[in-house]
Write a protein that holds these residues in place. Structure first.
Motif, PDB file in Angstrom:
ATOM      1  N   GLN A 210      -8.882  -1.581   2.588  1.00 41.54           N
ATOM      2  CA  GLN A 210      -8.289  -1.753   3.715  1.00 41.54           C
ATOM      3  C   GLN A 210      -7.263  -3.298   4.787  1.00 41.54           C
ATOM      4  N   ILE A 213      -4.283  -3.112   3.131  1.00 44.08           N
ATOM      5  CA  ILE A 213      -3.476  -2.640   3.539  1.00 44.08           C
ATOM      6  C   ILE A 213      -2.176  -3.170   4.845  1.00 44.08           C
ATOM      7  N   ASP A 214      -3.727  -3.584   5.951  1.00 49.24           N
ATOM      8  CA  ASP A 214      -3.756  -4.784   7.290  1.00 49.24           C
ATOM      9  C   ASP A 214      -2.766  -5.599   6.049  1.00 49.24           C
ATOM     10  N   THR A 217       1.514  -4.173   6.048  1.00 47.62           N
ATOM     11  CA  THR A 217       1.708  -3.964   6.974  1.00 47.62           C
ATOM     12  C   THR A 217       1.440  -5.064   8.674  1.00 47.62           C
ATOM     13  N   ASN A 219      -0.593  -5.597  10.352  1.00 43.62           N
ATOM     14  CA  ASN A 219      -1.363  -5.020  10.779  1.00 43.62           C
ATOM     15  C   ASN A 219      -1.098  -4.515  12.128  1.00 43.62           C
ATOM     16  N   LEU A 221      -0.496  -0.707  11.795  1.00 44.42           N
ATOM     17  CA  LEU A 221      -1.206   0.486  12.209  1.00 44.42           C
ATOM     18  C   LEU A 221      -2.451   0.426  12.154  1.00 44.42           C
ATOM     19  N   THR A 226      -5.699   2.197   8.765  1.00 47.00           N
ATOM     20  CA  THR A 226      -5.807   1.681   7.580  1.00 47.00           C
ATOM     21  C   THR A 226      -7.291   2.311   7.257  1.00 47.00           C
ATOM     22  N   LYS A 227      -7.949   2.190   7.783  1.00 50.13           N
ATOM     23  CA  LYS A 227      -9.835   3.321   7.238  1.00 50.13           C
ATOM     24  C   LYS A 227      -9.281   4.136   6.882  1.00 50.13           C
ATOM     25  N   SER A 229      -7.295   6.004   5.008  1.00 49.45           N
ATOM     26  CA  SER A 229      -5.807   5.913   4.570  1.00 49.45           C
ATOM     27  C   SER A 229      -6.764   4.617   3.046  1.00 49.45           C
ATOM     28  N   ALA A 230      -7.359   3.597   3.219  1.00 48.75           N
ATOM     29  CA  ALA A 230      -8.198   3.153   2.754  1.00 48.75           C
ATOM     30  C   ALA A 230      -9.504   4.439   2.108  1.00 48.75           C
TER      31      ALA A 230
END
Length: 315
Positions: A210, A213-214, A217, A219, A221, A226-227, A229-230
């Motif tokens: 997560q 990903i943050d 992107t 942040n 999303l 994010t939670k 998808s992670a």
């Protein structure tokens, strides 16, 4: 003489009594103790009420938010397994039939998963408090210990519900003793590794992914996106990494149903003999990886590990 006698008589008369003073002090002390006890009871009652309110308003929605979709997906994924294992007794199920079976069996499975998640939290924080040096293993261990019997029961109930939907008598399970003999105990160490390090490992990896990903992107999303998808990616990785324990556990259950007494190593040797190393690591990974990915995605999005201060061991 009479005057002296009267003085002597007066001086020899009893002195004023002070025996009531200790009684008064004792009463005061008893009253103070009662007041202290009442105050402690009031404080405890207020604390308990505050904890219960926080638990029901802050934590129960998270547990329910994870338990509901997991229960629904468990039933839905168990239906084709029940059909495939019925020797053509059960017909193929369409979407409408599957949704009817899910609806009929959702409540008890939801309750089981809700309780399991609550027990998982409590065990994880208990281990955290009393074994700080092994914290990295506590999530997989706690999830494996609490989920092994629960997930087996959920699958059994789902398969039984599928048979009942078609007004067919499900194969006799032989009661709770046979359930544990055939579904839980065979290959139990492989089952523990499968449950603990697929879902539990995904829960450890999810927050790490997560953050990645943050960062990737900037942040942009939403936290839920994010939670979830992670969690999907972490769950898929955890499931694929534990395909060998999964296939060993399934083989152990089959051996037990055939009257054998599988051990940890005997079911492993059987898997290697029947499948070979490559298939033992990959057979049926698509369906299982999808299921575990959804489970970990739901758990990661619901963030069921929030509010550690509400764990009973931390009160």
């Amino acid at each position: 003489s009479s005057h002296f006698g009267s003085r002597l008589s007066a001086s020899s008369s009893p002195l004023p009594s002070h025996t009531g003073f200790p009684s008064i002090m004792a009463s005061a002390l008893v009253g103070s103790k009662i007041n202290q006890d009442r105050l402690q009871v009031q404080i405890h009652a207020g604390f308990s009420a505050g904890w219960m309110k926080d638990y029901t308003t802050m934590l129960c929605p998270r547990l329910a938010g994870a338990a509901l979709p997991i229960a629904a997906v468990t039933v839905e994924r168990a239906i084709p397994q029940a059909v495939n294992l019925s020797n053509s007794v059960l017909p193929a199920t369409g979407f409408a039939s599957r949704m009817s079976i899910v609806g009929a069996n959702l409540a008890p499975l939801f309750a089981l998963k809700f309780v399991q998640l609550g027990a998982f939290r409590e065990l994880r924080y208990f281990l955290d408090k009393y074994s700080e040096n092994t914290k990295a293993l506590h999530v997989p261990v706690a999830f494996g210990l609490t989920n092994v019997p629960v997930q087996s029961a959920m699958y059994g109930m789902s398969i039984s519900g599928t048979w009942k939907y078609y007004d067919k008598a499900p194969p006799s399970a032989g009661g709770i003793r046979e359930f544990f003999r055939l579904k839980v105990f065979p290959g139990i160490w492989w089952t523990f590794l499968r449950e603990g390090f697929a879902t539990g490992g995904g829960l450890v990896l999810g927050p790490v992914l997560q953050k990645q990903i943050d960062a990737a992107t900037n942040n942009q999303l939403s936290p839920f996106a994010t939670k979830f998808s992670a969690g999907l990616v972490a769950g898929w990785i955890g499931a694929f990494a534990t395909m060998l324990p999964h296939n060993c556990a399934l083989t152990a259950c089959r051996m037990a149903q055939q009257g054998e007494k599988p051990t940890t190593m005997s079911c492993f040797r059987t898997v290697m003999k029947e499948l070979g190393p490559f298939k033992a690591l990959t057979l049926n990974f698509q369906h299982r990886c999808l299921f575990i990915a959804i489970v970990v995605g739901c758990l990661n999005a619901a963030d069921v590990m929030q509010k550690p201060e509400l764990a009973l061991v931390n009160l």
